[in-house]
Write an enzyme that holds these catalytic residues in place. Structure first.
Site, short mmCIF file in Angstrom:
data_model
loop_
_atom_site.label_atom_id
_atom_site.label_comp_id
_atom_site.label_asym_id
_atom_site.label_seq_id
_atom_site.Cartn_x
_atom_site.Cartn_y
_atom_site.Cartn_z
N CYS A 134 0.79 -1.23 0.00
CA CYS A 134 0.00 0.00 0.00
C CYS A 134 0.82 1.29 0.00
O CYS A 134 0.53 2.21 -0.79
CB CYS A 134 -1.02 -0.01 1.13
SG CYS A 134 -0.49 -0.71 2.69
N ARG A 191 7.06 -11.37 5.49
CA ARG A 191 6.75 -11.07 6.89
C ARG A 191 7.44 -12.11 7.76
O ARG A 191 7.32 -13.31 7.52
CB ARG A 191 5.23 -11.09 7.12
CG ARG A 191 4.49 -10.03 6.33
CD ARG A 191 2.99 -10.06 6.55
NE ARG A 191 2.32 -9.10 5.68
CZ ARG A 191 1.00 -8.95 5.59
NH1 ARG A 191 0.19 -9.71 6.33
NH2 ARG A 191 0.48 -8.05 4.76
N GLN A 245 0.65 -11.31 -2.76
CA GLN A 245 -0.66 -10.79 -2.39
C GLN A 245 -1.34 -10.17 -3.61
O GLN A 245 -0.70 -9.44 -4.37
CB GLN A 245 -0.46 -9.72 -1.30
CG GLN A 245 -1.69 -9.38 -0.49
CD GLN A 245 -1.32 -8.48 0.68
OE1 GLN A 245 -0.53 -7.55 0.54
NE2 GLN A 245 -1.88 -8.76 1.83
N ASP A 289 -2.99 -7.57 -4.31
CA ASP A 289 -3.21 -6.31 -3.64
C ASP A 289 -3.80 -5.28 -4.60
O ASP A 289 -3.39 -5.21 -5.76
CB ASP A 289 -1.86 -5.80 -3.13
CG ASP A 289 -1.96 -5.09 -1.80
OD1 ASP A 289 -3.08 -4.97 -1.29
OD2 ASP A 289 -0.92 -4.65 -1.29
N HIS A 323 -5.58 -1.04 -4.69
CA HIS A 323 -5.92 0.18 -3.96
C HIS A 323 -6.66 1.15 -4.86
O HIS A 323 -6.34 1.28 -6.05
CB HIS A 323 -4.64 0.85 -3.41
CG HIS A 323 -3.93 -0.01 -2.42
ND1 HIS A 323 -2.91 -0.87 -2.78
CD2 HIS A 323 -4.13 -0.17 -1.09
CE1 HIS A 323 -2.50 -1.53 -1.71
NE2 HIS A 323 -3.21 -1.12 -0.68
N LYS A 343 -12.42 -2.47 8.40
CA LYS A 343 -12.37 -3.34 7.23
C LYS A 343 -13.52 -4.33 7.23
O LYS A 343 -14.07 -4.68 8.28
CB LYS A 343 -11.03 -4.09 7.17
CG LYS A 343 -10.70 -4.91 8.39
CD LYS A 343 -9.30 -5.52 8.27
CE LYS A 343 -8.88 -6.25 9.55
NZ LYS A 343 -7.55 -6.88 9.43
N HIS A 360 -8.18 -0.16 0.46
CA HIS A 360 -7.29 -1.31 0.27
C HIS A 360 -8.19 -2.54 0.09
O HIS A 360 -9.14 -2.72 0.84
CB HIS A 360 -6.44 -1.58 1.51
CG HIS A 360 -5.70 -0.41 2.06
ND1 HIS A 360 -4.33 -0.39 2.21
CD2 HIS A 360 -6.13 0.78 2.56
CE1 HIS A 360 -3.94 0.74 2.77
NE2 HIS A 360 -5.03 1.47 2.99
#
Length: 403
Positions: free
Chosen positions: A96, A125, A143, A145, A147, A227, A273
């Site tokens: 992000c 991670r 991911q 991902d 946005h 979320k 997100h």
């Protein structure tokens, strides 16, 4: 571990392996990476049609960058750090803040919004070793991902657009039943109470706009915003939390993302997100267990095993293989020295959905004998076999293949 555990299935089906000296890191084998790419390309097409532009951002960024975004204080202990001798660096745990950097290049106008970015971001991670679980929870993962940078009046419609997309994907993959929860403000958070009130209300409204009634998970929101969390239910009745959509009024301000409002003033965009899967590896593991290792035709790494009855049909076998491959069907030759029955068993053991048997008669008449997993057989012209299997491999055939 039982036979239907994805960790066993991954080894049995020759998809990937893990090893002790690289905990949480997946070694994808050719067959496993074929599944990976099919699933990735499937989502890529969906995102492109939904108006997202795909981007690619760095994996290694300065500590100072993560400090400005707030991630270093919140997640620093779980980030892999690198010292290059001049400054502290870290591998990205999410994409992000990187997408904000792309948004920030150039002067943005309110007329451009919403702007939608998507990335299959490689993330790392430093998860505790005890929490690692096959390819469902790893230290390195990709991911899906995305946005959205938008104005406040866009928020509900943009969230509803994403929920509609997520619903379509889940249903096509065979998961029509899923649950949704609204995760609200945590004890430690950024932003003022009025913004949290507004954000939580907007997410709830968007869910109800899509005929969903979320349960409330108090305190489970991200530090920057609430979320919606989506949990799949597989054919064994197990629940798997996968998709999320998060509303963020904090990160754009921290990283100085702005646009020119209609009155000429500087305004901060809202940032949404979201991810449909969360992790591609995790989704593959869920699909494997959901289907008991027998992935549907469209997703199988090897869709057709072409097997000649004897070496006399080797030339025709190559022609059949080429015809399937030219049509975009993933085919592999099973033309070894073993007997035909043993080759059929070998293909069955790694869950190849269709066998294409060719013998003297098939070679003479330009035909193939198709054998399905359930034992059914059909003797058809090669051209018909190609068109039939090609139709099953198309994205619009997913619903028919789903359980």
């Amino acid at each position: 571990m039982d036979d239907l555990d994805h960790r066993n299935l991954g080894v049995k089906l020759k998809l990937w392996h893990l090893q002790e000296d690289a905990p949480g890191m997946v070694f994808w084998h050719p067959r496993g990476y074929a599944v990976y790419r099919v699933l990735e390309d499937y989502v890529r097409r969906k995102m492109r049609r939904a108006g997202y532009a795909e981007v690619r951002t760095p994996q290694l960024l300065p500590k100072e960058f993560w400090g400005r975004s707030g991630h270093w204080d919140k997640f620093g202990e779980h980030m892999f750090r690198v010292d290059d001798g001049e400054q502290a660096m870290a591998l990205k745990p999410m994409s992000c803040p990187c997408h904000v950097q792309i948004f920030n290049k150039g002067l943005r106008s309110w007329r451009e919004l919403p702007i939608r970015y998507a990335e299959f971001g490689a993330c790392h991670r430093n998860e505790p070793s005890g929490s690692l679980h096959g390819i469902m929870r790893t230290r390195a993962f990709e991911q899906d991902d995305a946005h959205v940078f938008c104005r406040e009046q866009h928020v509900e419609d943009e969230v509803a657009r994403f929920i509609t997309l997520l619903d379509e994907v889940y249903r096509e993959l065979g998961f029509p039943n899923y649950e949704v929860a609204l995760a609200t403000r945590p004890a430690v958070r950024a932003g003022d109470e009025a913004t949290w009130d507004w954000s939580e209300a907007k997410l709830g409204n968007a869910a109800r706009q899509c005929a969903l009634v979320p349960q409330i998970n108090p305190g489970d929101g991200a530090f920057y915003g609430p979320k919606l969390e989506f949990a799949l239910r597989d054919r064994l009745g197990r629940s798997w939390q996968c998709g999320t959509v998060q509303l963020d009024a904090v990160l754009p301000r921290r990283l100085e993302a702005s646009y020119v409002a209609p009155d000429g003033s500087r305004a901060w965009p809202m940032m949404i997100h979201h991810a449909i899967f969360g992790s591609l590896g995790r989704m593959i593991a869920i699909l494997l267990e959901h289907h008991g290792g027998a992935l549907p035709f469209w997703l199988s790494p090897d869709q057709v095993a072409v097997a000649p009855i004897s070496k006399d049909q080797a030339g025709y076998c190559a022609d059949v293989l080429a015809a399937f491959e030219d049509a975009g069907i993933r085919a592999v030759a099973y033309d070894g020295a073993d007997t035909l029955s043993r080759r059929i068993v070998a293909a069955h053991e790694i869950a190849v959905p269709v066998m294409a048997i060719v013998g003297e008669r098939e070679m003479r008449d330009g035909r193939v004998s198709l054998r399905e997993r359930d034992g059914s057989q059909a003797d058809v012209p090669l051209t018909k076999a190609v068109s039939r299997l090609q139709a099953r491999a198309r994205p619009d055939a997913l619903k028919a293949e789903a359980l």
